[in-house]
Design a protein around this motif. Structure first.
Motif: not given
Length: 130
Positions: A108-115
């Motif tokens: 895993i190189a990166g993840v985008r998330w939000h609340d």
């Protein structure tokens, strides 16, 4: 099909990290996929979509980042792209490779998330390759 076990492991790791950060929605996952990792990208994408169902990753995009296979020769210090099927003999001196420098990655190189789904996603780095 080992792509399903890979996809499940990625989803589990990302879901755990998202939970720990208080994220409610994961929008994308960047995954380094080495040329020599033995992974079929289309199968992995299909399995990832199935593994995401019913999780905080539901609907998330899998962004595979291809990593070419590269080897290094000890005697002449040359580095070369090994290709597929891999050519593990130095193109300069013919010696067998001392080291596979890259191409076996599966991380895993990166993840985008939000609340809050109404807000723009924020970036959270899980791992960054240099």
């Amino acid at each position: 099909m080992h792509e399903m076990s890979i996809a499940t492991a990625v989803v589990d790791q990302v879901a755990e990290a998202a939970r720990a950060a208080g994220a409610t929605t994961v929008t994308s996952v960047r995954l380094l996929v080495g040329e020599l990792a033995g992974v079929v990208p289309d199968s992995l994408a299909f399995c990832f979509e199935l593994a995401c169902a019913g999780t905080v990753l539901a609907g998330a995009e899998l962004v595979p980042v291809p990593v070419p296979g590269r080897a290094r020769c000890g005697p002449c210090a040359r580095e070369w792209a090994v290709g597929m099927p891999p050519d593990l003999c130095c193109p300069l001196c013919g010696t067998a490779a001392d080291e596979l420098v890259s191409g076996r990655e599966l991380q895993i190189a990166g993840v985008r998330w939000h609340d809050d789904p109404a807000q723009a996603p924020t970036c959270e780095r899980i791992h960054e390759e240099s």
